[in-house]
Structures are given as structure tokens and as C-alpha cells.
Design a protein around this motif. Structure first.
Motif, PDB file in Angstrom:
ATOM      1  N   GLU A  48       0.827  -1.200   0.000  1.00  0.00           N
ATOM      2  CA  GLU A  48       0.000   0.000   0.000  1.00  0.00           C
ATOM      3  C   GLU A  48       0.863   1.252   0.000  1.00  0.00           C
ATOM      4  O   GLU A  48       1.934   1.280   0.599  1.00  0.00           O
ATOM      5  CB  GLU A  48      -0.912   0.024   1.230  1.00  0.00           C
ATOM      6  N   LYS A  49       0.364   2.270  -0.663  1.00  0.00           N
ATOM      7  CA  LYS A  49       1.086   3.526  -0.786  1.00  0.00           C
ATOM      8  C   LYS A  49       1.494   4.069   0.581  1.00  0.00           C
ATOM      9  O   LYS A  49       0.687   4.108   1.504  1.00  0.00           O
ATOM     10  CB  LYS A  49       0.170   4.502  -1.508  1.00  0.00           C
ATOM     11  N   MET A  50       2.759   4.470   0.678  1.00  0.00           N
ATOM     12  CA  MET A  50       3.196   5.130   1.904  1.00  0.00           C
ATOM     13  C   MET A  50       2.574   6.515   1.933  1.00  0.00           C
ATOM     14  O   MET A  50       2.741   7.288   0.995  1.00  0.00           O
ATOM     15  CB  MET A  50       4.721   5.250   1.956  1.00  0.00           C
ATOM     16  N   SER A  51       1.834   6.810   2.981  1.00  0.00           N
ATOM     17  CA  SER A  51       1.230   8.135   3.047  1.00  0.00           C
ATOM     18  C   SER A  51       0.922   8.533   4.473  1.00  0.00           C
ATOM     19  O   SER A  51       0.807   7.691   5.361  1.00  0.00           O
ATOM     20  CB  SER A  51      -0.065   8.174   2.222  1.00  0.00           C
ATOM     21  N   LYS A  52       0.821   9.829   4.642  1.00  0.00           N
ATOM     22  CA  LYS A  52       0.511  10.381   5.947  1.00  0.00           C
ATOM     23  C   LYS A  52      -0.831   9.865   6.449  1.00  0.00           C
ATOM     24  O   LYS A  52      -0.965   9.455   7.589  1.00  0.00           O
ATOM     25  CB  LYS A  52       0.484  11.908   5.871  1.00  0.00           C
ATOM     26  N   SER A  53      -1.811   9.848   5.544  1.00  0.00           N
ATOM     27  CA  SER A  53      -3.157   9.507   5.999  1.00  0.00           C
ATOM     28  C   SER A  53      -3.284   8.041   6.401  1.00  0.00           C
ATOM     29  O   SER A  53      -4.063   7.705   7.280  1.00  0.00           O
ATOM     30  CB  SER A  53      -4.186   9.867   4.919  1.00  0.00           C
ATOM     31  N   LEU A  54      -2.492   7.163   5.778  1.00  0.00           N
ATOM     32  CA  LEU A  54      -2.567   5.752   6.168  1.00  0.00           C
ATOM     33  C   LEU A  54      -1.719   5.471   7.406  1.00  0.00           C
ATOM     34  O   LEU A  54      -1.845   4.428   8.036  1.00  0.00           O
ATOM     35  CB  LEU A  54      -2.097   4.853   5.016  1.00  0.00           C
ATOM     36  N   GLY A  55      -0.853   6.424   7.715  1.00  0.00           N
ATOM     37  CA  GLY A  55      -0.040   6.263   8.917  1.00  0.00           C
ATOM     38  C   GLY A  55       1.084   5.241   8.774  1.00  0.00           C
ATOM     39  O   GLY A  55       1.717   4.859   9.746  1.00  0.00           O
ATOM     40  N   ASN A  56       1.353   4.810   7.540  1.00  0.00           N
ATOM     41  CA  ASN A  56       2.375   3.774   7.339  1.00  0.00           C
ATOM     42  C   ASN A  56       3.682   4.373   6.834  1.00  0.00           C
ATOM     43  O   ASN A  56       4.384   3.761   6.056  1.00  0.00           O
ATOM     44  CB  ASN A  56       1.862   2.734   6.340  1.00  0.00           C
ATOM     45  N   PHE A  57       3.989   5.556   7.281  1.00  0.00           N
ATOM     46  CA  PHE A  57       5.153   6.231   6.721  1.00  0.00           C
ATOM     47  C   PHE A  57       6.371   6.179   7.641  1.00  0.00           C
ATOM     48  O   PHE A  57       6.243   5.984   8.838  1.00  0.00           O
ATOM     49  CB  PHE A  57       4.817   7.696   6.419  1.00  0.00           C
ATOM     50  N   VAL A  58       7.523   6.327   7.043  1.00  0.00           N
ATOM     51  CA  VAL A  58       8.778   6.482   7.769  1.00  0.00           C
ATOM     52  C   VAL A  58       9.352   7.811   7.306  1.00  0.00           C
ATOM     53  O   VAL A  58       9.534   8.011   6.107  1.00  0.00           O
ATOM     54  CB  VAL A  58       9.766   5.351   7.420  1.00  0.00           C
ATOM     55  N   THR A  59       9.600   8.723   8.231  1.00  0.00           N
ATOM     56  CA  THR A  59      10.123  10.012   7.804  1.00  0.00           C
ATOM     57  C   THR A  59      11.574   9.858   7.351  1.00  0.00           C
ATOM     58  O   THR A  59      12.267   8.920   7.747  1.00  0.00           O
ATOM     59  CB  THR A  59      10.083  11.067   8.934  1.00  0.00           C
TER      60      THR A  59
END
Length: 482
Positions: free
Chosen positions: A269-280
RNA sequence: GCCGGGUUGGCCGAGCGGUUCAGGCAGCGGGCUGCAGACCCGUAGACGGGGGUUCGAAUCCCUCACCCGGCUCCA
């Protein structure tokens, strides 16, 4: 490499590979959609920006003079909302994250951007464009704002292959004042107490798409070479840009090459802020060197999706180590006066592989293949160093400059090395003592020295040619705290 | 519903009609080593399923399955 090489790029507009020919000789104008500065950037953003940085580096290396322009979206609902939560002025918040963005880019060695342009600095240009579109009847005013009439622009949909009449699925409540649900905002009326500007059409803020065309019209003119961004932006954002610009200026095509990067995903799934699956980016940089992240991101072709996993970044770490090791193997070779037949052969072969590297890059910027070419090159150098061990000064220089050349195109930097004089002397002394101990078979003490040196970041290697050492690549976190 | 992309060996990932089926990581066997590491040499293993076209297909066509993105702010 021949200057002005025949570079092929995939153009989303034509859905085919095209030979790259700039409008004005060797001058290239490239615009890439930049970040909305309301939070820290994540690895998905890094993927896109690392790619365009590499593209710019390669174009310059190929002999082009590139003007790389990027926008900074500092006017946006998300910024306004976040600022409200934190009790700040939207532009204050935007400036903070803009700074953080630059910091991240710098550490990632993204240095090819010539100009960053803030949306908030282009209100006059935005007004001018909206006025022009209204004058030519491509836009209309309602009580909620100014909208672009997509039925007035017959090419609408040419980039994304969408047919306007089929865009019936809308997940947001349509604004009833619009003539067509697909019409997009050029200016949005906002309440007086919200952040905004006075305009001929009332108080409010510009629409999302207009800043990019205002910025490029000002700096590039009516037509330019490359527009980049991630594939998710092709519709509606880039489609809207085309509609605005071509309707406003009458010049087609507004952009000659539309280039889109694939997305970074997490478990598909797309890494995105809204999905919360992101790594800065900064979190990633605490664990891995910027070089490692670049290799991870460049290991796959730019148009394909990359699925993020830490263990894959770990693999990239091994890849980078291999590069550093090979580079050091080259530098550590002993010098001879006369070039052996083997050396001449090696130099010739490396030349061919360098050509392969450029060919890979020319072929739609195939960085994965280019990395493979680089590894093949390094394998040959390693084998030579292992077998012969002797090289002429000229040969070493030539190979080292090839390494530097190619690594620079990929934006990779090798730090450390063995030329830091003070450290050099101290470590040489320690290693000398350790060698004595080893001769006396006092391995316990010898190992102790090795272990203690390792703790401070100095790696020791015992080889048939003697003991070698190098300073371990530090992670960004470590080098920051130095 | 419409538009676009994907499925390659244990893992990642090039290749897009035919040279030995890139390259890396991880294996395995060996070399060098007091040990370790690095490096070298060798080795194995794949093209989502089913049809078809072809002398020949991972590569072209059809079909099925699964996955993802866009149509909403998004790099």
C-alpha cells in the motif's frame, strides 16, 4: 560519453519512449512538484526527489545546462488546519517545515535544484492567470470561487487518458455552484478570519493547481521541457495544469516531456501520511547512511513501485559497503612504473563498462541496470587487486576518476579513506604494535587492539599484503553528533 | 464503473523474440587467513495459471487469477 547523448525518456503524454530533445539547444528547463510543507517528509517523497536529482545530475553530466525548478506549496488547507491546532500563523508553520525539508534534502545529497519557489510569493502571477482565463471564457465566477470550465478545453484528459464525461465517480460532495462536477478551483472563497488574500473575486486562497503554472510561466515561459512528479499527481493535478496553461497561453504542448515516478509502498500500500504507514526521512537517516537510502531507492527503475522493507535497506547497505570496499581496494593498490598487460586489459574493460553504465542511464534512466554495470566494474577491479596488486599511478588515477564520475551521477559520496594525516599516523603506530604482537602470537592483546579500534569506528583487515584499515562509514546520526 | 501499472529463483531486481537466463543480497564448495573480516574463484536456482502465434517466448496475442495506483489532499 558523447555530449548531448541520445537519451530516451518515457513520456506519459504519448505513453511511449521518446528521444529527449530540449527546446533550446543544450538548455533544459525542468520543473518538479515539490512538497506541501505541513509536516516532515517521508521516504515516499525521498524516492521522487532522489530520482529527479539523479536525472538532473545525469543530464548535466551529458552536457546539458539544466534549470531545475521546484515549488514549495506553502498555501494549503492542511497547513491552515495544522497551524490552527498549534496556534501558529500558517506561513510560520510552513516556513518551519520548509526548513526541515531543505535539511532532509541536503543530507540526502539532493543538491541539483536551482530554485525553490513558494506559492505565496506568486499571487500577482496567479491573479494574472485567473484574469486571463476568465477573459477567454475558460473560467467562471460563482459565490464559492473561480472555476475552470473543463468543457471549454477539448484536450482535457489527454495526459491521463480520462474522458471527462466518464469521470462520474466523485467521492466528495459536489459543489452545486459549479457547472460541471469535474471543474476545478482556480480561486476558493474563504471566510475573512481565515488565512488568505483579497482578490478581484473576493477574499480567499488560490486553488491547488494554479501555483505551479504561475511559477513556471514566470521562470520558464509558455513552454518547457520536463515536468516531473509522482504518478499519483497525473490526474487531476497535472491534467489541470495542462488545461490552465494551454488555455491561458494558447501554446501547446505546455510541457514536452511528462515524467512520472512510481510510488513507494509499504506492504503493497502507498506510503502516506493519511494511512499512517510512513517512515520520515529523518527517522530513516538515523538508521542508515544517505548513500544507503539512495541505493535502495535507485535499485529499482523509477517508474515501478518500490515496496519498502527495512531488510531491503539492509541489503542496500551491503551494496554500498561493496562499493566503498572496492574503491578502497583500488586506492590501496601498490604503485608500479610500467603498466602490465593485465592492467591495460583492465583499463580497457572498465572503459567498456563505463560506456554500458551511460547506455543504461540513457535508456530511460535505468538506474538499476546502471548499478549492475557499476558492480561488474568493481568485481573486475577487485579481482585485479587480488591477483596482481600492482598498478601504475596513471592507471589508478584513471580508475578512481571513473568511480568518482559514476558515483557522482548517482549522488553517492564516499567519506573516510586513508588520507587523514594525523589519524593516519596514530593508527599506523597502533597497527605496527599489533603486528608485533601477532608475530609473537600474543593474539589476545592483538584482538583487544582490533576490538577497541573498531569501537571507535576504525576497521582493521589483515591481508596477505599486510594490515589495512579504514574508517567505517558513519550513519548520519553519528556524524551529526560529532 | 472508467483510466493506468504490476505478478521473474530463498530475498531484491534488470531483461521485453534467439548470444552462457544481467547484477546484488543470502546459500553452498574452495582459496587467502592464528581467528575474524574484506576480497577472489566456483556453484545452484526463475519467469502468476491456461491457451495460442513462431523454427524459437520471461519477452508478442487471447484468457483467467491475484495485487496496486488514480478518479478526494497527496511525491
Amino acid at each position: 560519453m558523447t555530449i548531448f547523448a541520445e537519451i530516451k525518456v518515457y513520456n506519459t503524454l504519448s505513453r511511449s519512449l521518446e528521444e529527449f530533445k530540449p527546446l533550446y539547444g543544450k538548455r533544459v528547463f525542468m520543473f518538479v512538484c515539490g512538497p506541501t510543507v505541513y509536516d516532515y517528509s517521508h521516504l515516499g517523497h525521498a524516492r521522487t526527489y532522489v530520482f529527479y536529482d539523479t536525472l538532473a545530475r545525469f543530464l548535466r553530466r551529458a552536457g546539458y545546462s539544466v534549470f531545475y525548478l521546484q515549488n514549495i506549496t506553502d498555501v494549503d488547507d492542511k497547513i491552515v488546519n495544522r497551524a490552527k491546532e498549534e496556534g501558529k500563523h500558517p506561513l510560520e508553520l510552513a516556513r518551519e517545515f520548509e526548513q526541515h525539508y531543505y535539511e532532509d534534502m541536503k543530507v540526502l545529497n539532493i543538491t541539483s535544484v536551482n530554485l525553490y519557489a513558494r506559492a505565496s510569493d506568486y499571487l500577482p502571477e496567479i491573479f494574472e492567470q485567473i484574469e486571463g482565463l476568465l477573459r477567454n471564457r475558460y473560467a467562471y465566477v460563482t459565490e464559492t470561487g473561480v472555476y475552470f470550465d473543463i468543457t471549454a478545453f477539448s484536450d482535457y484528459g489527454k495526459l491521463s487518458g480520462q474522458k471527462p464525461e466518464e469521470l462520474r465517480v466523485h467521492r466528495i460532495e459536489p459543489d452545486l455552484t459549479k457547472r460541471n462536477p469535474g471543474d476545478f478551483a482556480l480561486w476558493r472563497a474563504r471566510p475573512r478570519d481565515e488565512f488568505g488574500w483579497k482578490s478581484p473575486w473576493g477574499y480567499g486562497r488560490p486553488g491547488w493547481h494554479i501555483e505551479d503554472t504561475a511559477i513556471t510561466l514566470k521562470h520558464f515561459g509558455k513552454q518547457y521541457d520536463i515536468h516531473g512528479g509522482a504518478i499519483e499527481l497525473s490526474f487531476p493535478h497535472h491534467e489541470a495544469e495542462i488545461a490552465q496553461a494551454e488555455s491561458f497561453t494558447g501554446v501547446k504542448p505546455f510541457v514536452r516531456y511528462w515524467v512520472h515516478t512510481g510510488l513507494l509502498t509499504v506492504e503493497g500500500e502507498k506510503m502516506s501520511k493519511s494511512l499512517g504507514n510512513f517512515v520520515t526521512i529523518r527517522d530513516a537517516l538515523e538508521r542508515y547512511d544517505a548513500n544507503v537510502l539512495r541505493i535502495f531507492l535507485l535499485s529499482r527503475h523509477y517508474r515501478s513501485p518500490i515496496d519498502f522493507r527495512w531488510d531491503l535497506v539492509d541489503q542496500a547497505k551491503n551494496n554500498f559497503d561493496r562499493i566503498v570496499n572496492s574503491y578502497n581496494n583500488l586506492l590501496e593498490m601498490d604503485i608500479t612504473d610500467e603498466a602490465s598487460e593485465g592492467e591495460l586489459k583492465l583499463i580497457k574493460k572498465i572503459g567498456e563498462l563505463k560506456e554500458n553504465f551511460f547506455n543504461s542511464m540513457k535508456d530511460d534512466i535505468n538506474t538499476a541496470q546502471a548499478l549492475a554495470d557499476l558492480f561488474e566494474m568493481m568485481k573486475l577491479v577487485n579481482a585485479y587487486a587480488d591477483g596482481h596488486g600492482l598498478i601504475t599511478e596513471g592507471g589508478k588515477l584513471s580508475l578512481a576518476s571513473t568511480y568518482n564520475d559514476l558515483l557522482n551521477i548517482l549522488g553517492l559520496r564516499i567519506k573516510g579513506g586513508t588520507d587523514i594525516s594525523m589519524l593516519n599516523n596514530l593508527i599506523t603506530i597502533l597497527i605496527g604494535i599489533r603486528s608485533l604482537l601477532r608475530k609473537r602470537r600474543e593474539y589476545e592483546l592483538a584482538d583487544e587492539i582490533r576490538a577497541r579500534l573498531r569501537e571507535t569506528g576504525v576497521e582493521i583487515q589483515d591481508t596477505p599484503q599486510g594490515t589495512k584499515w579504514r574508517i567505517e562509514e558513519l550513519s548520519e546520526e553519528e556524524s551529526r553528533s560529532l
